[in-house]
Design a protein around this motif. Structure first.
Motif, PDB file in Angstrom:
ATOM      1  N   ILE A   1      35.247  35.284  16.402  1.00 20.81           N
ATOM      2  CA  ILE A   1      33.960  35.574  15.749  1.00 20.81           C
ATOM      3  C   ILE A   1      33.076  36.316  16.744  1.00 20.81           C
ATOM      4  N   SER A   2      32.757  37.542  16.411  1.00 22.18           N
ATOM      5  CA  SER A   2      31.974  38.361  17.342  1.00 22.18           C
ATOM      6  C   SER A   2      30.485  38.197  17.092  1.00 22.18           C
TER       7      SER A   2
ATOM      8  N   GLU B   1      39.178  13.396  23.088  1.00 22.68           N
ATOM      9  CA  GLU B   1      40.146  12.779  24.001  1.00 22.68           C
ATOM     10  C   GLU B   1      39.554  12.597  25.394  1.00 22.68           C
ATOM     11  N   GLY B   2      38.250  12.905  25.522  1.00 21.02           N
ATOM     12  CA  GLY B   2      37.587  12.742  26.805  1.00 21.02           C
ATOM     13  C   GLY B   2      38.026  13.746  27.840  1.00 21.02           C
ATOM     14  N   ASN B   3      38.496  14.896  27.392  1.00 23.36           N
ATOM     15  CA  ASN B   3      39.042  15.863  28.339  1.00 23.36           C
ATOM     16  C   ASN B   3      38.737  17.280  27.867  1.00 23.36           C
ATOM     17  N   LEU B   4      37.959  18.026  28.647  1.00 23.85           N
ATOM     18  CA  LEU B   4      37.659  19.417  28.305  1.00 23.85           C
ATOM     19  C   LEU B   4      38.671  20.328  28.982  1.00 23.85           C
ATOM     20  N   LYS B   5      39.427  21.078  28.174  1.00 27.89           N
ATOM     21  CA  LYS B   5      40.415  22.019  28.695  1.00 27.89           C
ATOM     22  C   LYS B   5      39.749  23.364  28.969  1.00 27.89           C
ATOM     23  N   ASP B   6      40.483  24.235  29.651  1.00 30.11           N
ATOM     24  CA  ASP B   6      39.944  25.578  29.928  1.00 30.11           C
ATOM     25  C   ASP B   6      39.617  26.304  28.631  1.00 30.11           C
ATOM     26  N   GLU B   7      40.463  26.151  27.623  1.00 28.95           N
ATOM     27  CA  GLU B   7      40.224  26.788  26.332  1.00 28.95           C
ATOM     28  C   GLU B   7      38.932  26.280  25.702  1.00 28.95           C
ATOM     29  N   ASP B   8      38.685  24.985  25.892  1.00 29.70           N
ATOM     30  CA  ASP B   8      37.453  24.406  25.345  1.00 29.70           C
ATOM     31  C   ASP B   8      36.228  25.029  26.006  1.00 29.70           C
ATOM     32  N   PHE B   9      36.265  25.146  27.332  1.00 28.63           N
ATOM     33  CA  PHE B   9      35.143  25.762  28.045  1.00 28.63           C
ATOM     34  C   PHE B   9      34.923  27.193  27.551  1.00 28.63           C
ATOM     35  N   ASP B  10      36.018  27.939  27.372  1.00 26.03           N
ATOM     36  CA  ASP B  10      35.900  29.330  26.909  1.00 26.03           C
ATOM     37  C   ASP B  10      35.276  29.384  25.512  1.00 26.03           C
ATOM     38  N   ASN B  11      35.754  28.520  24.630  1.00 25.19           N
ATOM     39  CA  ASN B  11      35.223  28.517  23.265  1.00 25.19           C
ATOM     40  C   ASN B  11      33.760  28.087  23.222  1.00 25.19           C
ATOM     41  N   LEU B  12      33.409  27.103  24.049  1.00 20.84           N
ATOM     42  CA  LEU B  12      32.019  26.643  24.079  1.00 20.84           C
ATOM     43  C   LEU B  12      31.097  27.750  24.594  1.00 20.84           C
ATOM     44  N   ASN B  13      31.553  28.450  25.609  1.00 24.86           N
ATOM     45  CA  ASN B  13      30.744  29.557  26.131  1.00 24.86           C
ATOM     46  C   ASN B  13      30.577  30.657  25.085  1.00 24.86           C
ATOM     47  N   HIS B  14      31.659  30.956  24.361  1.00 18.39           N
ATOM     48  CA  HIS B  14      31.586  31.982  23.328  1.00 18.39           C
ATOM     49  C   HIS B  14      30.699  31.525  22.166  1.00 18.39           C
TER      50      HIS B  14
ATOM     51  N   ASN C   1      20.310  29.226  24.524  1.00 22.73           N
ATOM     52  CA  ASN C   1      20.071  29.447  25.949  1.00 22.73           C
ATOM     53  C   ASN C   1      20.680  28.317  26.767  1.00 22.73           C
ATOM     54  N   ASP C   2      20.714  28.508  28.061  1.00 24.35           N
ATOM     55  CA  ASP C   2      21.382  27.555  28.957  1.00 24.35           C
ATOM     56  C   ASP C   2      20.741  26.172  28.899  1.00 24.35           C
ATOM     57  N   SER C   3      19.425  26.121  28.833  1.00 23.04           N
ATOM     58  CA  SER C   3      18.744  24.820  28.835  1.00 23.04           C
ATOM     59  C   SER C   3      19.059  24.032  27.565  1.00 23.04           C
ATOM     60  N   THR C   4      19.124  24.735  26.420  1.00 19.52           N
ATOM     61  CA  THR C   4      19.465  24.058  25.160  1.00 19.52           C
ATOM     62  C   THR C   4      20.899  23.538  25.205  1.00 19.52           C
ATOM     63  N   ALA C   5      21.821  24.369  25.684  1.00 21.37           N
ATOM     64  CA  ALA C   5      23.219  23.948  25.779  1.00 21.37           C
ATOM     65  C   ALA C   5      23.369  22.752  26.715  1.00 21.37           C
TER      66      ALA C   5
END
Length: 357
Positions: free
Chosen positions: A45-46, A83-96, A104-108
């Protein structure tokens, strides 16, 4: 396989006037965004597709539907943490996701802390569910703490609250079950040692645990004898003595000949929870004096009269907050009033009666 966290929602139909003026229901803008999240992987999703929605409805989503956008992010974050575990893919998706939702960063960061507190607390409760906190579980919790960048103050508060909550719940179950065995006492200590905290209870809980500790001893250990300054039989042993007691006779008592009936749990429950008030109003005062309890009988030595009740004559014990009613094989049953130690007297008496019945 990707799990559909978001579900497709039908668009709202335009009202008569919206159709007349060729307006789109503004709420459909956030519904369209929800449906994008439901249909496509987040990474596909762009920002442009979100901008197209805003252009079509002539709004800025972050201004009109700020809470909805935050909810989208929170829902996905909570899913990632199942599962109490954030994977690299999760971090990428959350950032996107943060990018396309214009958070903004403070809200996140605030959302990470709010969701993180709930998730961390849930996993902490699971980690100590058996009353132990082992190193593997501590490492797991530390990873969640670091992934979500939870403040140390928050982590310490949750840790203390969950640990103390577990111990207090364990103690409350002991009080509810009216049974504090040596094994349960040792388990309390073991839990506290595993959690690396001190055992601390409020005054009421501390007093109730102390009483249950005494009750277990009175029920299960050999009863200690006490010196008796009156003449008793050679085969008698004295187990209880108090100098300030009163003898009352029950008024309007209807005698019912039954076998001895007493439930030690009911005795314990009554004395553990009752307030020290005089709630016996249907008695006639007879005398004051000293009270003795031997392995065969109750002996009351008064200023004017004496009383002797053998155990085989006792039919029922009824606890009162300041003493015990004793139904016996006569019309005149009695109420022994004791200002202190009524519970000890009653429990010892119940045990001795049952030994000869």
């Amino acid at each position: 396989m990707r799990v559909n966290i978001f579900q497709n929602v039908p668009l709202v139909k335009p009202s008569f006037f919206q159709k007349l003026f060729k307006q789109l229901p503004i709420e459909n803008s956030v519904i369209e965004l929800n449906n994008l999240l439901a249909i496509y992987p987040i990474s596909e999703i762009s920002k442009k597709r979100v901008a197209e929605i805003e252009k079509r409805y002539q709004i800025i989503l972050k201004d009109e539907f700020k809470l909805n956008l935050e909810e989208f992010y929170a829902v996905y974050l909570n899913h990632c943490l199942e599962e109490g575990n954030l994977k690299d893919e999760d971090f990428d998706n959350l950032n996107h996701l943060r990018l396309i939702l214009s958070l903004n960063d403070s809200t996140a960061k605030e959302l990470h802390h709010k969701i993180g507190e709930i998730v961390y607390k849930n996993f902490f409760e699971k980690a100590i569910a058996n009353g132990r906190l082992i190193r593997r579980e501590e490492d797991f919790l530390e990873k969640i703490e670091n992934d979500l960048e939870l403040p140390k103050q928050t982590v310490n508060r949750i840790s203390n609250d969950v640990k103390m909550g577990f111990i207090h719940n364990y103690a409350n179950n002991i009080i509810r079950d009216l049974e504090l065995t040596p094994n349960k006492e040792q388990e309390l200590q073991n839990i506290a040692e595993s959690f690396r905290i001190d055992l601390k209870f409020d005054k009421e809980t501390t007093e109730k645990l102390a009483r249950l500790h005494l009750y277990w001893k009175l029920q299960n250990l050999p009863l200690p004898t006490v010196s008796c300054n009156i003449e008793i039989q050679k085969s008698e042993l004295c187990y209880f003595k108090i100098d300030s007691a009163q003898w009352h006779e029950l008024k309007n008592y209807k005698h019912k000949p039954v076998d001895y009936n007493s439930n030690v749990k009911e005795l314990k429950r009554f004395y553990l929870n009752t307030q020290k008030t005089n709630n016996t109003v249907y008695t006639k005062y007879i005398d004051s004096g000293s009270l003795y309890l031997t392995n065969k009988r109750i002996i009351f030595i008064g200023r004017n009269k004496n009383l002797n009740i053998r155990f085989e004559k006792i039919l029922r014990l009824t606890p009162q907050s300041n003493g015990i009613e004793i139904d016996k094989e006569t019309i005149k049953s009695v109420f022994i009033k004791i200002y202190n130690q009524a519970d000890e007297f009653s429990l010892i008496l119940d045990r001795l009666i049952k030994q000869i019945k």
